[in-house]
Design a protein around this motif. Structure first.
Motif, PDB file in Angstrom:
ATOM      1  N   ARG A  26       0.836  -1.212   0.000  1.00  0.00           N
ATOM      2  CA  ARG A  26       0.000   0.000   0.000  1.00  0.00           C
ATOM      3  C   ARG A  26       0.866   1.256   0.000  1.00  0.00           C
TER       4      ARG A  26
ATOM      5  N   GLU B 170       2.522   1.805  -3.611  1.00  0.00           N
ATOM      6  CA  GLU B 170       1.631   2.045  -4.744  1.00  0.00           C
ATOM      7  C   GLU B 170       0.754   3.263  -4.451  1.00  0.00           C
ATOM      8  N   PRO B 171       1.229   4.457  -4.879  1.00  0.00           N
ATOM      9  CA  PRO B 171       0.447   5.660  -4.566  1.00  0.00           C
ATOM     10  C   PRO B 171      -0.891   5.723  -5.303  1.00  0.00           C
ATOM     11  N   SER B 172      -1.077   4.897  -6.319  1.00  0.00           N
ATOM     12  CA  SER B 172      -2.327   4.943  -7.068  1.00  0.00           C
ATOM     13  C   SER B 172      -3.496   4.292  -6.323  1.00  0.00           C
ATOM     14  N   LEU B 173      -3.210   3.566  -5.272  1.00  0.00           N
ATOM     15  CA  LEU B 173      -4.287   2.911  -4.520  1.00  0.00           C
ATOM     16  C   LEU B 173      -5.099   3.939  -3.744  1.00  0.00           C
ATOM     17  N   SER B 174      -6.379   3.798  -3.824  1.00  0.00           N
ATOM     18  CA  SER B 174      -7.247   4.695  -3.065  1.00  0.00           C
ATOM     19  C   SER B 174      -7.397   4.162  -1.648  1.00  0.00           C
TER      20      SER B 174
END
Length: 113
Positions: free
Chosen positions: A59, A62-66
């Motif tokens: 988590r 991966e900065p794209s995870l909301s």
């Protein structure tokens, strides 16, 4: 409660002359060696530390995870500390818990004198 606190529950039950699991069922988490040493054996859920750490790192990387909730399975070691559910000829509906009271407003701060 974790396994060490469950040990205290076992001791309190013994002092109250209650039998585990006949009078009181006990379930814990950690699934430490202690859970297997207690008599009767303590039913306990294992905490998957490695999996929790792995997912946390994923988590973070991966900065794209909301934002959201992730669930991790906690294996249950079933031992003798839980009594079987009573058999009933007529099914009774379960009682619902009362709704939680509304949160209290914050207290006003006192001004220094």
């Amino acid at each position: 409660m974790n396994d060490r606190i469950a040990l205290g529950a076992y001791q309190a039950a013994a002092e109250a002359r209650l039998s585990i699991p006949d009078d009181l069922s006990v379930i814990s988490f950690d699934d430490s060696d202690l859970a297997g040493w207690l008599r009767p054996g303590l039913t306990s859920a294992a905490i998957p530390h490695f999996e929790l750490g792995r997912r946390a790192v994923e988590r973070l990387l991966e900065p794209s995870l909301s934002p959201g909730i992730e669930r991790v399975l906690m294996p249950l070691s079933e031992r003798e500390s839980v009594a079987p559910a009573p058999i009933s000829r007529t099914a009774r509906p379960r009682a619902r818990a009362a709704p939680a009271p509304p949160p209290r407003p914050p207290r006003p701060r006192r001004s220094p004198r």
